[in-house]
Every structure is written in C-alpha cells, then in structure tokens.
Design a protein around this motif. Structure first.
Motif, mmCIF file in Angstrom:
data_model
loop_
_atom_site.group_PDB
_atom_site.id
_atom_site.type_symbol
_atom_site.label_atom_id
_atom_site.label_comp_id
_atom_site.label_asym_id
_atom_site.label_seq_id
_atom_site.Cartn_x
_atom_site.Cartn_y
_atom_site.Cartn_z
ATOM 1 N N GLN A 95 6.919 -52.985 -29.686
ATOM 2 C CA GLN A 95 5.497 -53.206 -29.912
ATOM 3 C C GLN A 95 4.899 -51.868 -30.314
ATOM 4 O O GLN A 95 5.055 -50.871 -29.602
ATOM 5 N N LYS A 96 4.238 -51.856 -31.448
ATOM 6 C CA LYS A 96 3.685 -50.624 -32.022
ATOM 7 C C LYS A 96 4.779 -49.576 -32.192
ATOM 8 O O LYS A 96 4.610 -48.403 -31.866
ATOM 9 N N ASP A 97 5.919 -49.991 -32.695
ATOM 10 C CA ASP A 97 7.089 -49.137 -32.947
ATOM 11 C C ASP A 97 7.579 -48.414 -31.699
ATOM 12 O O ASP A 97 8.169 -47.351 -31.775
ATOM 13 N N GLU A 98 7.332 -48.977 -30.538
ATOM 14 C CA GLU A 98 7.789 -48.415 -29.275
ATOM 15 C C GLU A 98 8.664 -49.450 -28.576
ATOM 16 O O GLU A 98 8.292 -50.610 -28.439
ATOM 17 N N LEU A 99 9.853 -49.013 -28.144
ATOM 18 C CA LEU A 99 10.795 -49.914 -27.494
ATOM 19 C C LEU A 99 10.249 -50.348 -26.136
ATOM 20 O O LEU A 99 9.967 -49.532 -25.273
ATOM 21 N N ILE A 100 10.082 -51.660 -25.955
ATOM 22 C CA ILE A 100 9.579 -52.204 -24.687
ATOM 23 C C ILE A 100 10.732 -52.640 -23.803
ATOM 24 O O ILE A 100 10.770 -52.334 -22.612
ATOM 25 N N ASP A 101 11.662 -53.381 -24.395
ATOM 26 C CA ASP A 101 12.742 -53.958 -23.601
ATOM 27 C C ASP A 101 13.990 -54.050 -24.439
ATOM 28 O O ASP A 101 13.920 -54.265 -25.653
ATOM 29 N N LYS A 102 15.138 -53.879 -23.790
ATOM 30 C CA LYS A 102 16.419 -54.004 -24.454
ATOM 31 C C LYS A 102 17.327 -54.836 -23.562
ATOM 32 O O LYS A 102 17.558 -54.480 -22.408
#
Length: 96
Positions: free
Chosen positions: A84-91
């Motif tokens: 979200q917004k080029d930021e990793l939230i979950d993997k």
C-alpha cells in the motif's frame, strides 16, 4: 513468474465521471429552467440545492478515487506480497 494485481480504478473512475457529467448537465438545465420559468420551475427552486449537493458528492468521490492509493498484490511462486503506497504491508509464504 510474478503476477501483479491492482484495483480497477479506471472503470470506477469512468462510471463516476459519466455520472458527474450527467448531474452537471442536469444542474445547468435546471438553472436555465428556473431563469426562464420553464415547467413552472420557480415554484420548485429547492431542487437546485439537491442537484448541487449531489454534484459536490460526485466530485468528491471522483477526487478520492483518482488520488487515493489502493492496495496492490504481487503473487509469485514463493510468496504473496501486499503493498500500500509502495510500502510492504504483509508477506505470506506459499510454502506453508
């Protein structure tokens, strides 16, 4: 192989834009009807406020859809990543 899944903002944006244009044209026609007293529109002048409020809501929704960054999913053979917004939230690992 990676597959990227984004939100379908173009379809929602197109539908909202068409609705906004329709409401704008209806508002302009209603203003002319009030000015020229067509269809006895001067007696129902409160309708212009309804059209303006609907138009303001439609423009606000249009701007939110245009400028809001939605979630993006990337599927690969090893994992599923949520951005979200080029930021990793979950993997999430697929090996589990």
């Amino acid at each position: 192989m990676k597959i990227e899944l984004k939100s379908n903002n173009k379809l929602i944006l197109t539908i909202t834009l068409i609705f906004t244009i329709f409401v704008t044209i209806a508002t302009i026609v209603y203003i002319f009807a009030i000015c020229l007293d067509i269809w006895n529109a001067r007696r129902c002048w409160q309708g212009i406020f309804i059209f303006v409020v609907i138009e303001i809501i439609a423009i606000t929704v249009l701007l939110v859809i245009k400028f809001c960054n939605w979630k993006r999913y990337i599927f690969s053979e090893e994992s599923i990543e949520v951005y979200q917004k080029d930021e990793l939230i979950d993997k999430v690992s697929v090996a589990d």
